[in-house]
Design a protein around this motif. Sequence first.
Motif, PDB file in Angstrom:
ATOM      1  N   VAL A 208       0.817  -1.219   0.000  1.00 50.70           N
ATOM      2  CA  VAL A 208       0.000   0.000   0.000  1.00 50.70           C
ATOM      3  C   VAL A 208       0.851   1.270   0.000  1.00 50.70           C
ATOM      4  CG1 VAL A 208      -1.998  -1.101   1.057  1.00 50.70           C
ATOM      5  CG2 VAL A 208      -0.277  -0.025   2.528  1.00 50.70           C
ATOM      6  N   ARG A 209       2.129   1.133   0.340  1.00 56.39           N
ATOM      7  CA  ARG A 209       3.014   2.300   0.325  1.00 56.39           C
ATOM      8  C   ARG A 209       3.816   2.414  -0.966  1.00 56.39           C
ATOM      9  NH1 ARG A 209       5.510   1.827   6.515  1.00 56.39           N
ATOM     10  NH2 ARG A 209       3.530   2.151   7.623  1.00 56.39           N
ATOM     11  N   SER A 210       3.672   1.453  -1.848  1.00 57.39           N
ATOM     12  CA  SER A 210       4.423   1.468  -3.105  1.00 57.39           C
ATOM     13  C   SER A 210       3.823   2.467  -4.087  1.00 57.39           C
ATOM     14  CB  SER A 210       4.418   0.078  -3.749  1.00 57.39           C
ATOM     15  OG  SER A 210       5.160  -0.840  -2.987  1.00 57.39           O
ATOM     16  N   THR A 211       4.674   3.044  -4.907  1.00 56.26           N
ATOM     17  CA  THR A 211       4.200   3.922  -5.970  1.00 56.26           C
ATOM     18  C   THR A 211       3.613   3.075  -7.095  1.00 56.26           C
ATOM     19  OG1 THR A 211       6.303   3.873  -7.155  1.00 56.26           O
ATOM     20  CG2 THR A 211       6.038   5.570  -5.439  1.00 56.26           C
ATOM     21  N   VAL A 212       2.896   3.723  -7.990  1.00 59.78           N
ATOM     22  CA  VAL A 212       2.348   3.021  -9.149  1.00 59.78           C
ATOM     23  C   VAL A 212       3.476   2.399  -9.964  1.00 59.78           C
ATOM     24  CG1 VAL A 212       1.208   3.369 -11.381  1.00 59.78           C
ATOM     25  CG2 VAL A 212       0.204   4.332  -9.294  1.00 59.78           C
ATOM     26  N   GLU A 213       4.561   3.126 -10.136  1.00 54.18           N
ATOM     27  CA  GLU A 213       5.686   2.607 -10.915  1.00 54.18           C
ATOM     28  C   GLU A 213       6.268   1.351 -10.270  1.00 54.18           C
ATOM     29  OE1 GLU A 213       8.156   1.895 -13.857  1.00 54.18           O
ATOM     30  OE2 GLU A 213       6.596   3.454 -13.882  1.00 54.18           O
ATOM     31  N   MET A 214       6.407   1.359  -8.970  1.00 54.13           N
ATOM     32  CA  MET A 214       6.931   0.181  -8.266  1.00 54.13           C
ATOM     33  C   MET A 214       5.990  -1.009  -8.443  1.00 54.13           C
ATOM     34  SD  MET A 214       8.128   2.208  -4.809  1.00 54.13           S
ATOM     35  CE  MET A 214       8.457   0.748  -3.837  1.00 54.13           C
ATOM     36  N   LYS A 215       4.695  -0.762  -8.348  1.00 49.18           N
ATOM     37  CA  LYS A 215       3.727  -1.853  -8.498  1.00 49.18           C
ATOM     38  C   LYS A 215       3.689  -2.357  -9.937  1.00 49.18           C
ATOM     39  CE  LYS A 215       0.282   0.387  -6.578  1.00 49.18           C
ATOM     40  NZ  LYS A 215      -1.110   0.636  -6.117  1.00 49.18           N
ATOM     41  N   ASN A 255      -4.488  -4.332  -9.264  1.00 51.38           N
ATOM     42  CA  ASN A 255      -4.463  -3.250 -10.247  1.00 51.38           C
ATOM     43  C   ASN A 255      -3.331  -2.302  -9.853  1.00 51.38           C
ATOM     44  OD1 ASN A 255      -4.808  -1.067 -11.911  1.00 51.38           O
ATOM     45  ND2 ASN A 255      -7.017  -0.919 -11.627  1.00 51.38           N
ATOM     46  N   PRO A 256      -2.173  -2.440 -10.485  1.00 48.99           N
ATOM     47  CA  PRO A 256      -1.016  -1.624 -10.092  1.00 48.99           C
ATOM     48  C   PRO A 256      -1.185  -0.144 -10.390  1.00 48.99           C
ATOM     49  CG  PRO A 256      -0.555  -2.794 -12.122  1.00 48.99           C
ATOM     50  CD  PRO A 256      -1.860  -3.329 -11.616  1.00 48.99           C
ATOM     51  N   ASN A 257      -2.232   0.215 -11.126  1.00 47.09           N
ATOM     52  CA  ASN A 257      -2.432   1.607 -11.517  1.00 47.09           C
ATOM     53  C   ASN A 257      -3.178   2.435 -10.470  1.00 47.09           C
ATOM     54  OD1 ASN A 257      -1.311   1.156 -14.223  1.00 47.09           O
ATOM     55  ND2 ASN A 257      -3.139  -0.094 -14.508  1.00 47.09           N
ATOM     56  N   LEU A 258      -3.607   1.789  -9.388  1.00 44.59           N
ATOM     57  CA  LEU A 258      -4.294   2.528  -8.334  1.00 44.59           C
ATOM     58  C   LEU A 258      -3.281   3.293  -7.489  1.00 44.59           C
ATOM     59  CD1 LEU A 258      -6.953  -0.074  -7.133  1.00 44.59           C
ATOM     60  CD2 LEU A 258      -7.272   1.852  -8.694  1.00 44.59           C
ATOM     61  N   VAL A 259      -3.602   4.539  -7.219  1.00 46.35           N
ATOM     62  CA  VAL A 259      -2.731   5.404  -6.418  1.00 46.35           C
ATOM     63  C   VAL A 259      -3.228   5.390  -4.979  1.00 46.35           C
ATOM     64  CG1 VAL A 259      -1.824   7.736  -6.104  1.00 46.35           C
ATOM     65  CG2 VAL A 259      -2.320   6.878  -8.416  1.00 46.35           C
ATOM     66  N   TYR A 260      -2.331   5.056  -4.053  1.00 42.54           N
ATOM     67  CA  TYR A 260      -2.678   5.007  -2.639  1.00 42.54           C
ATOM     68  C   TYR A 260      -1.898   6.054  -1.852  1.00 42.54           C
ATOM     69  CZ  TYR A 260      -4.994   0.446  -3.242  1.00 42.54           C
ATOM     70  OH  TYR A 260      -5.835  -0.569  -3.613  1.00 42.54           O
ATOM     71  N   THR A 283      -6.682   7.289  -4.049  1.00 45.95           N
ATOM     72  CA  THR A 283      -6.948   8.661  -4.478  1.00 45.95           C
ATOM     73  C   THR A 283      -7.163   8.824  -5.976  1.00 45.95           C
ATOM     74  OG1 THR A 283      -4.571   9.097  -4.658  1.00 45.95           O
ATOM     75  CG2 THR A 283      -5.624   9.568  -2.537  1.00 45.95           C
ATOM     76  N   ALA A 284      -6.652   7.866  -6.765  1.00 47.38           N
ATOM     77  CA  ALA A 284      -6.764   8.016  -8.221  1.00 47.38           C
ATOM     78  C   ALA A 284      -6.383   6.712  -8.901  1.00 47.38           C
ATOM     79  CB  ALA A 284      -5.848   9.143  -8.708  1.00 47.38           C
ATOM     80  N   VAL A 285      -6.615   6.671 -10.206  1.00 51.00           N
ATOM     81  CA  VAL A 285      -6.114   5.578 -11.031  1.00 51.00           C
ATOM     82  C   VAL A 285      -5.271   6.226 -12.117  1.00 51.00           C
ATOM     83  CG1 VAL A 285      -8.237   5.550 -12.415  1.00 51.00           C
ATOM     84  CG2 VAL A 285      -6.720   3.574 -12.436  1.00 51.00           C
ATOM     85  N   GLU A 286      -4.072   5.742 -12.286  1.00 54.64           N
ATOM     86  CA  GLU A 286      -3.097   6.414 -13.144  1.00 54.64           C
ATOM     87  C   GLU A 286      -2.924   5.708 -14.486  1.00 54.64           C
ATOM     88  OE1 GLU A 286       1.639   6.908 -12.774  1.00 54.64           O
ATOM     89  OE2 GLU A 286       0.493   7.892 -11.171  1.00 54.64           O
ATOM     90  N   GLY A 287      -3.173   6.440 -15.552  1.00 55.08           N
ATOM     91  CA  GLY A 287      -2.840   5.966 -16.887  1.00 55.08           C
ATOM     92  C   GLY A 287      -3.601   4.764 -17.367  1.00 55.08           C
TER      93      GLY A 287
END
Length: 292
Positions: A208-215, A255-260, A283-287
């Motif tokens: 849950v602390r990972s960035t979208v890029e990391m996921k 879904n790795p594109n979810l922003v937490y 907070t968002a879904v990225e790309g």
Amino acid sequence: MSTLGIFPGTAYQPQEEEYFNDGREIALLHFIYNHPKLDEIRGNPQKVIDAIDEYGKTKKYLMNVGEFKSGIVTELIKEVRPQVMVELGGYVGYSAIVFGAAFREAGGKKYYSLEYSPEFGAVISSLVDLAGLHDVVQVEIGTSSSSLRRLHANGTLKKIDMLFLDHLKPLYVRDLKLCEELSLVGPGSVLAADNVVKPGNPPYLKYVRSTVEMKRQEYQKATAGADPLSLPDRAKHVYKTDAGGEVSETDLFGNPNLVYASKFIEGWEPSGVPDAVEITRCTAVEGYSNGV
């Protein structure tokens, strides 16, 4: 290291080596239904909680979220005002009663308590009914993943506004990924994970602390280089088990594109041991243009 200081309340009995599923849950029911103040307890969620705490303090330890950490989540419920809330792991109904009462007060519609054990589920149902919350709290028996999939498949559960995780710690990440794949968790969803210090849950905190890029990098490793921006249609996603069966974490990519955005909040176990709750907001879904 905890910054909590000295435990401010009366602790539960010490946690033994064998501390659940040894008959104490049924003993709790007898304790409450034979309580001299049963008439006052009936229909009053707080008095039911007080009776559960009384048992934990005077008889045997109970693995409840407790009064201190539950306060963190009830304040969150007041703020978020979720319409649909799900808890994974109900045990004897402590969280279902505390949160269910706050949830109803905040205008919530349905609180789902998912519990694996039929015996524990029966205890939850009995105490929820005693507290007068049967119109809001619905108990579902089965593995967490099978219950989530079943409720989603039959159209009962379409979106989770708030998710409380308090079941087997290795299942936190697996079940969150399942919720992501089923689009039950998405922008606006709020997660509250108990026991992130005692006993701890490093894999969940990392996720849950990972960035979208990391996921996305982890997603590509797990899917042999698949494009995380082209996630499979959720309706066509095929699991290796029969419908309603258990799901291995290796079958789930989330879904790795979810922003937490995640926050660590310290609180006390009812036994007087420091712990914490991880509060995570999607907070968002990225790309990802196809929605979640």
